[in-house]
Design an enzyme around this catalytic site. Sequence first.
Site, PDB file in Angstrom:
ATOM      1  N   SER A 142      68.401 -15.604  78.632  1.00  0.00           N
ATOM      2  CA  SER A 142      69.245 -16.565  77.934  1.00  0.00           C
ATOM      3  C   SER A 142      68.350 -17.674  77.405  1.00  0.00           C
ATOM      4  O   SER A 142      67.221 -17.847  77.882  1.00  0.00           O
ATOM      5  CB  SER A 142      70.274 -17.161  78.907  1.00  0.00           C
ATOM      6  OG  SER A 142      70.923 -18.301  78.363  1.00  0.00           O
ATOM      7  N   TYR A 155      72.657 -21.307  86.898  1.00  0.00           N
ATOM      8  CA  TYR A 155      72.574 -20.312  85.823  1.00  0.00           C
ATOM      9  C   TYR A 155      71.197 -20.383  85.163  1.00  0.00           C
ATOM     10  O   TYR A 155      70.553 -19.353  84.931  1.00  0.00           O
ATOM     11  CB  TYR A 155      73.674 -20.569  84.791  1.00  0.00           C
ATOM     12  CG  TYR A 155      73.670 -19.601  83.631  1.00  0.00           C
ATOM     13  CD1 TYR A 155      74.138 -18.299  83.792  1.00  0.00           C
ATOM     14  CD2 TYR A 155      73.207 -19.987  82.381  1.00  0.00           C
ATOM     15  CE1 TYR A 155      74.136 -17.410  82.735  1.00  0.00           C
ATOM     16  CE2 TYR A 155      73.203 -19.105  81.313  1.00  0.00           C
ATOM     17  CZ  TYR A 155      73.676 -17.815  81.497  1.00  0.00           C
ATOM     18  OH  TYR A 155      73.660 -16.936  80.443  1.00  0.00           O
TER      19      TYR A 155
END
Length: 252
Positions: A142, A155
């Site tokens: 990501s 995350y």
Amino acid sequence: MELQDKIAIVTGAGSGIGRASSLLMAKQGAKVVLVDFNQTTGEETLQLIKEQGGEAIFVQADVSNSKDVQNYVQTAVDTFGRIDVFFNNAGVIQKFAPLAEVEDAEFDRIMSVNVKGVFLGMKYVLKVMENQGSGSIINTASTAGIRSEHSASIYSASKHAVVGLTKAAALEYVKKGIRVNAICPGGVKTALTSSVERMFTETGYVPEEVSVMRMGRYAEPNELAEMVVFLSSDKASYMTGSVVVVDGGLTL
């Protein structure tokens, strides 16, 4: 076709980037082993591939469970005889909160899927690919894997770990015919990004800083799928250990 007769495994195949990539891989000639925790959405992807004339099977699995991972890998080998491509894509988003307010259970949930799931997938697929002497692995990291997202510390940590695992595996297997790369999507129009917006509404908590989509829109899942197919194919034959940002300028 770029992936003619290649055997591919895709985790998180029931939606978003995983579904789009599975459909495009099949369209490009691959036989696809679809893996998802959600049996309903996974079987929907299977049906979509069959409707376009492709070949695929579905295996329900929890990617953080070693036995489930070994099962989907063995099923791929038993069914098709080899694994040429592994799109190690399954992941979850955390509940947005300042780091000091993150529950222990939330930390465990995110790390279990996003890090352990990626690790286990590579662990068992690499053994097959090493015996073959070839293979391409694409991990979904990501933009949060190369910089942080506000109120998404766990995350971000998990996706930084995916980048680290990608580079480590690429280094260890570079002379064994195996390429390992990662993609770093920014905002993508998926159920996951929709859940973020709902989360803000339901909890009433909005981070002090929210990422700006510099192109004025989210990416379409197929825009990421094109990169996945490229990295899967022989066109990317000199790429390993690469962390490819596909974010519409988000990290500029």
